[in-house]
Design a protein around this motif. Sequence first.
Motif, PDB file in Angstrom:
ATOM      1  N   ALA A  67       0.834  -1.250  -0.022  1.00 27.34           N
ATOM      2  CA  ALA A  67       0.063  -0.029  -0.160  1.00 27.34           C
ATOM      3  C   ALA A  67       0.728   1.192  -0.039  1.00 27.34           C
ATOM      4  CB  ALA A  67      -1.060   0.028   1.228  1.00 27.34           C
ATOM      5  N   ALA A  68       1.716   1.060   0.754  1.00 27.70           N
ATOM      6  CA  ALA A  68       2.807   2.293   0.916  1.00 27.70           C
ATOM      7  C   ALA A  68       3.649   2.590  -0.528  1.00 27.70           C
ATOM      8  CB  ALA A  68       4.049   2.190   1.850  1.00 27.70           C
ATOM      9  N   PHE A  69       3.906   1.356  -1.106  1.00 27.41           N
ATOM     10  CA  PHE A  69       4.605   1.437  -2.552  1.00 27.41           C
ATOM     11  C   PHE A  69       3.818   2.049  -3.519  1.00 27.41           C
ATOM     12  CE2 PHE A  69       6.281  -0.331  -6.376  1.00 27.41           C
ATOM     13  CZ  PHE A  69       7.464  -0.086  -6.163  1.00 27.41           C
ATOM     14  N   LYS A  70       2.418   1.445  -3.437  1.00 30.89           N
ATOM     15  CA  LYS A  70       1.300   2.100  -4.233  1.00 30.89           C
ATOM     16  C   LYS A  70       1.324   3.258  -4.155  1.00 30.89           C
ATOM     17  CE  LYS A  70      -3.471   1.170  -5.685  1.00 30.89           C
ATOM     18  NZ  LYS A  70      -4.687   0.381  -5.560  1.00 30.89           N
ATOM     19  N   SER A  71       1.241   3.989  -2.966  1.00 32.76           N
ATOM     20  CA  SER A  71       0.811   5.605  -2.720  1.00 32.76           C
ATOM     21  C   SER A  71       2.112   6.399  -3.369  1.00 32.76           C
ATOM     22  CB  SER A  71       0.934   5.655  -1.156  1.00 32.76           C
ATOM     23  OG  SER A  71       0.755   6.929  -0.942  1.00 32.76           O
ATOM     24  N   ASP A  72       3.067   5.786  -3.051  1.00 28.34           N
ATOM     25  CA  ASP A  72       4.497   6.465  -3.585  1.00 28.34           C
ATOM     26  C   ASP A  72       4.570   6.565  -5.147  1.00 28.34           C
ATOM     27  OD1 ASP A  72       5.229   6.971  -0.964  1.00 28.34           O
ATOM     28  OD2 ASP A  72       6.770   5.557  -0.894  1.00 28.34           O
ATOM     29  N   PRO A 119      13.764   0.070   0.228  1.00 29.79           N
ATOM     30  CA  PRO A 119      13.120   1.285   1.191  1.00 29.79           C
ATOM     31  C   PRO A 119      14.054   2.004   1.599  1.00 29.79           C
ATOM     32  CG  PRO A 119      12.398  -1.199   1.555  1.00 29.79           C
ATOM     33  CD  PRO A 119      13.517  -1.289   0.669  1.00 29.79           C
ATOM     34  N   GLY A 120      13.583   3.281   1.546  1.00 35.95           N
ATOM     35  CA  GLY A 120      14.703   4.330   2.227  1.00 35.95           C
ATOM     36  C   GLY A 120      15.256   5.022   1.175  1.00 35.95           C
ATOM     37  N   SER A 121      15.351   4.337   0.014  1.00 33.84           N
ATOM     38  CA  SER A 121      16.033   5.155  -1.187  1.00 33.84           C
ATOM     39  C   SER A 121      14.961   5.963  -1.856  1.00 33.84           C
ATOM     40  CB  SER A 121      16.727   4.074  -2.002  1.00 33.84           C
ATOM     41  OG  SER A 121      15.661   3.278  -2.736  1.00 33.84           O
ATOM     42  N   TRP A 166      14.491   6.202  -8.728  1.00 35.79           N
ATOM     43  CA  TRP A 166      14.601   4.744  -9.375  1.00 35.79           C
ATOM     44  C   TRP A 166      13.619   4.701 -10.442  1.00 35.79           C
ATOM     45  CZ3 TRP A 166      10.544   0.970  -8.204  1.00 35.79           C
ATOM     46  CH2 TRP A 166      10.696  -0.546  -8.322  1.00 35.79           C
ATOM     47  N   LEU A 167      12.211   5.375 -10.323  1.00 32.52           N
ATOM     48  CA  LEU A 167      11.277   5.223 -11.466  1.00 32.52           C
ATOM     49  C   LEU A 167      11.800   6.041 -12.619  1.00 32.52           C
ATOM     50  CD1 LEU A 167       8.052   6.157  -9.287  1.00 32.52           C
ATOM     51  CD2 LEU A 167       8.560   3.981 -10.328  1.00 32.52           C
TER      52      LEU A 167
END
Length: 195
Positions: free
Chosen positions: A10-15, A57-59, A64-65
């Motif tokens: 969910a956090a990844f999706k939000s980011d 996580p943290g980077s 990255w995208l």
Amino acid sequence: MNPDVMNPDAAFKSDLLAAIPALRAFAASLCGRVEWADDLVQETLVKAWANRSSFEPGSRMQAWLFTILRNEYYSEYRRRRHEVADPEGRIAARLTTRPAQDSHVAFREFQTALFKLPPIHREALILVGASGFSYEQAAHICNCAIGTMKSRVARARSKLGQLLPLEVQSGGAAGEPKEHLGGLVPADVDLGGNC
């Protein structure tokens, strides 16, 4: 407890969703076309989601995208540089190639028609038309008179003319010579004559 800690997807999706406007701007600056930019962003998001386990996580998610998007752009650019822009399909509509199987189809039609002939007519046509024997030589092989051989060949040609489509276009453009059955029967053999 924070729900993002319990569900890292969910956090990844939000980011990912938060990065879309910046990704679109970067993609548009790379390729200059909105449609292509949207395709690049979509492909980037799909690849990022599929490889989310490789994200540390943290980077910085956006860096990255952007790296994924940039790599996708150059891969797509290499593929597209040999293409011609034809969004409405006008150029593609004018391009044609003859099907590769035409001669095979013509041969199968000829073979089917040939085996519908009576054996003595088929034998005479093969000896004179395909094997290149003279009427006299073919008559000698079949142990019959020359006139009989000529009659058999004429009847075989006439019957083939009735069984087969008229002529098969060879090779190409209008005005070029046609071959009898794609070259399967010598051009001097008249398949349509009445004898």
